[in-house]
Enzyme design. Structure first.
Site, mmCIF file in Angstrom:
data_model
loop_
_atom_site.group_PDB
_atom_site.id
_atom_site.type_symbol
_atom_site.label_atom_id
_atom_site.label_comp_id
_atom_site.label_asym_id
_atom_site.label_seq_id
_atom_site.Cartn_x
_atom_site.Cartn_y
_atom_site.Cartn_z
ATOM 1 C CB CYS A 50 38.332 46.180 27.304
ATOM 2 S SG CYS A 50 38.437 44.534 28.050
ATOM 3 C CD GLN A 118 37.685 44.447 34.619
ATOM 4 O OE1 GLN A 118 36.647 43.829 34.391
ATOM 5 N NE2 GLN A 118 38.643 44.588 33.704
#
Length: 419
Positions: A50, A118
């Protein structure tokens, strides 16, 4: 061969731009394949969260902004030109950037650990899509090791810097063993959901979610084996709670002094820890005057967070020193890869000489030459063949340089010769 990182993040692009150039799990595999097929791109990893989209590529000598052009093509429907929001790093600068990202030094919240997971996910995706090779594979593995060293050797992740995390950390100071505690969380927004996750990760015994809409409370409580109640049911359950954390949008207090006094009587004066994250406040200020009540408001948490942020900033300086050393280490490995073709050529030529003199020695033995004589001749011949060209080049260099002949010094170092 070069390393290139091209990307945008929360400091260079607003969310409206970042979301246009993001890659979710459904399209990431295809994106990796098509990017890998571009001319001059040898390996690639795509990191898309994001807060950032970054493309790490290993490219050949003829690379000329192919990553940027590819990204604009696959996102042709985007309203924005990515170039004004982008950054690009090459070689050692790309290595340093990746290490800083992995350690949480380039994150919106300094030192946050989620980005490492991530990155590992992005690495696995590239590996599964066969977009990863030796260079990027080693780079990312080293980045993971650097992040682990920073987490171990510094306090970069020790101090809570989110309201939810700070609230849970404070509760651990009051109740050292959360496995015997019950938490009542009031509200059903993102902050309460994050609080529930932190409490669950810290082994809380039981979670109760109270909200005006019970269905929403149930949706948050279910993953943590908690249960949901309406706000009107709170008086019946407040005494069960060792920890109360509230974050709603109510314009009036939800917990008053009288309700808390009744709960304390049922608890037989066992202490209650309360955190009021809401603005306006959900818990009447007078509640904090009661014995056995530890009440904190959002301002108290902000003071803790700012103090902890400074602690992380100090740790970040140590982390940068570790990164500097590890960047140099990886830089040495990158430089060493330039020697591989030369070493391979030297070994191939030496092997060819070896095969030639061995074949000759075997024929000589077949023709009746004593094996000892054939071996002696083979050793002499192999020595001459291996050293002929280096010796000739050294003699020629004497005509090209004065007394400070760099080739002579290189030969001494190469063959480890003593003066």
């Amino acid at each position: 061969m070069h390393l290139v990182c091209f990307g945008i993040n929360h400091t260079t692009a607003p969310v409206a731009v970042r979301e246009q150039f993001s890659f979710d799990g459904d399209v990431l595999s295809d994106a990796l394949s098509t990017l890998r097929q571009q001319t001059n791109i040898l390996e690639t990893v795509i990191v898309s969260t994001c807060n950032r989209t970054e493309l790490y590529c290993c490219v050949d000598e003829d690379y000329d902004n192919g990553i940027q052009l590819w990204l604009q093509q696959v996102r042709a429907s985007a309203d924005s030109d990515i170039l004004p929001f982008s950054y690009q790093y090459q070689d050692i600068d790309a290595v340093r950037h990746l290490y800083r990202v992995a350690c949480g030094l380039d994150s919106m919240v300094l030192g946050e650990p989620q980005i490492l997971g991530q990155l590992k996910s992005a690495y696995s995706q590239a590996l599964n899509s066969q977009a990863l090779g030796k260079s990027l594979g080693r780079l990312f593995q080293h980045a993971f090791a650097v992040a682990k060293q920073v987490r171990t050797d510094t306090a970069i992740g020790n101090s809570p810097v989110s309201v939810a995390f700070a609230a849970v950390s404070l509760s651990k100071q009051i109740f050292s063993n959360l496995s015997q505690a019950t938490a009542l969380l009031i509200g059903a927004g993102e902050t309460i959901e994050l609080v529930a996750r932190h409490l669950n990760d810290n082994g809380i015994k039981r979670i109760i979610i109270a909200n005006r809409t019970v269905e929403r409370a149930h949706a948050i409580a279910k993953p943590f084996n908690g249960y949901a109640i309406s706000l009107s049911e709170m008086p019946a359950h407040l005494a069960e709670a060792d920890i109360v954390i509230s974050s709603t949008a109510s314009q009036l207090p939800i917990l008053g002094k009288g309700m808390v006094e009744s709960a304390l009587k049922q608890r037989k004066r066992r202490p209650m820890f309360m955190v009021d994250i809401a603005v306006p406040r959900d818990i009447e200020a007078e509640v904090g005057q009661l014995d056995d009540i530890y009440l904190y408001c959002v301002d108290d948490l902000h003071d803790i967070i700012e103090e902890n942020l400074q602690s992380r900033r100090d740790a970040a300086k140590q982390a940068e020193e570790i990164i500097d050393a590890q960047v140099e280490h990886f830089s040495g490995w990158m430089r060493s890869q330039n020697t591989v073709p030369v070493i391979r050529a030297i070994r191939d030529e030496a092997q060819q000489h070896s095969s030639t003199v061995l074949e000759k020695a075997l024929k000589q033995i077949e023709q009746g030459m004593p094996p000892e004589q054939a071996m002696t001749e083979m050793a002499r011949s192999l020595t001459n063949k291996l050293l002929h060209e280096p010796s000739r080049q050294l003699r020629l260099s004497a005509f090209q340089y004065d007394e400070t002949n760099p080739l002579l010094d290189a030969a001494r170092q190469l063959f480890n010769l003593k003066d």
